[in-house]
Write a protein that holds these residues in place. Structure first.
Motif, short mmCIF file in Angstrom:
data_model
loop_
_atom_site.label_atom_id
_atom_site.label_comp_id
_atom_site.label_asym_id
_atom_site.label_seq_id
_atom_site.Cartn_x
_atom_site.Cartn_y
_atom_site.Cartn_z
N ILE A 1 5.22 -2.31 -4.46
CA ILE A 1 5.31 -1.41 -3.32
C ILE A 1 5.66 -2.24 -2.09
N MET A 2 6.61 -1.72 -1.30
CA MET A 2 7.01 -2.39 -0.06
C MET A 2 6.89 -1.41 1.10
N THR A 3 6.39 -1.90 2.23
CA THR A 3 6.27 -1.09 3.44
C THR A 3 6.69 -1.95 4.62
N GLY A 4 6.75 -1.34 5.79
CA GLY A 4 6.92 -2.12 7.00
C GLY A 4 5.62 -2.87 7.27
N PRO A 5 5.60 -3.74 8.26
CA PRO A 5 4.37 -4.46 8.58
C PRO A 5 3.23 -3.52 8.93
N LYS A 6 2.03 -3.86 8.50
CA LYS A 6 0.84 -3.04 8.72
C LYS A 6 0.64 -2.76 10.20
N GLY A 7 0.42 -1.48 10.48
CA GLY A 7 0.10 -1.08 11.85
C GLY A 7 1.29 -0.93 12.77
#
Length: 166
Positions: free
Chosen positions: A86-92
């Motif tokens: 799973i890949m996302t943008g940086p947390k927060g």
């Protein structure tokens, strides 16, 4: 599951996510659909809630250079017993609006079986165009794309909230 990445691997993944899947072990349909369900659960109108991903047992990868921890340009998550990533943008970060599942597939024909499993779970696709399928579920969009090559087939599944939903 890889928890620690060398800096070049992180840079390569950040620059172009598709080749990152070429290094992964082929994931089963069950692994890919489970990771997709996790992305869907974490996708909100405000963005991707990475706490939901982590609370489900997905661990954020870490990176280091010269033995010191460095900030990752992306959130990259793996789970023990699941060969998808799973890949996302940086947390927060406010720009963290898309959750992406990346996975290698054992054989090219597995893409059609995965598309059928996704349709069984999320209904008839809104759009089918070549290697792309788009579904709508729970006020969110799910887009599945065939990636990789004939020799090393891969899939990328992105989830995002529809504006004004949730």
């Amino acid at each position: 599951m890889l928890k620690r990445f060398a800096l070049p691997a992180v840079a390569a993944a950040a620059a172009l996510a598709v080749p990152a899947s070429a290094q992964l072990k082929p994931a089963s349909e069950a692994h890919i659909t489970a990771a997709t369900a996790q992305c869907l659960a974490a996708t909100t109108a405000e963005g991707i809630d990475t706490d939901i991903i982590e609370s489900a047992g997905w661990e954020a990868a870490t990176a280091s250079k010269d033995g010191k921890a460095i900030a990752m340009p992306l959130g990259i998550y793996g789970a023990s017993g699941n060969d998808a990533m799973i890949m996302t943008g940086p947390k927060g970060e406010a720009a963290n609006k898309v959750c992406i599942v990346m996975a290698r597939m054992g054989k090219l024909k597995e893409y059609d079986a995965l598309a059928s499993a996704m349709s069984a779970r999320y209904g008839k696709p809104l759009k089918v165009e070549g290697g792309k399928r788009i579904w709508s579920a729970d006020g969110k969009i799910i887009q599945m794309d065939a990636t990789g090559s004939r020799e090393k087939p891969s899939v990328r599944i992105a989830t995002m909230a529809v504006s004004g939903a949730n």
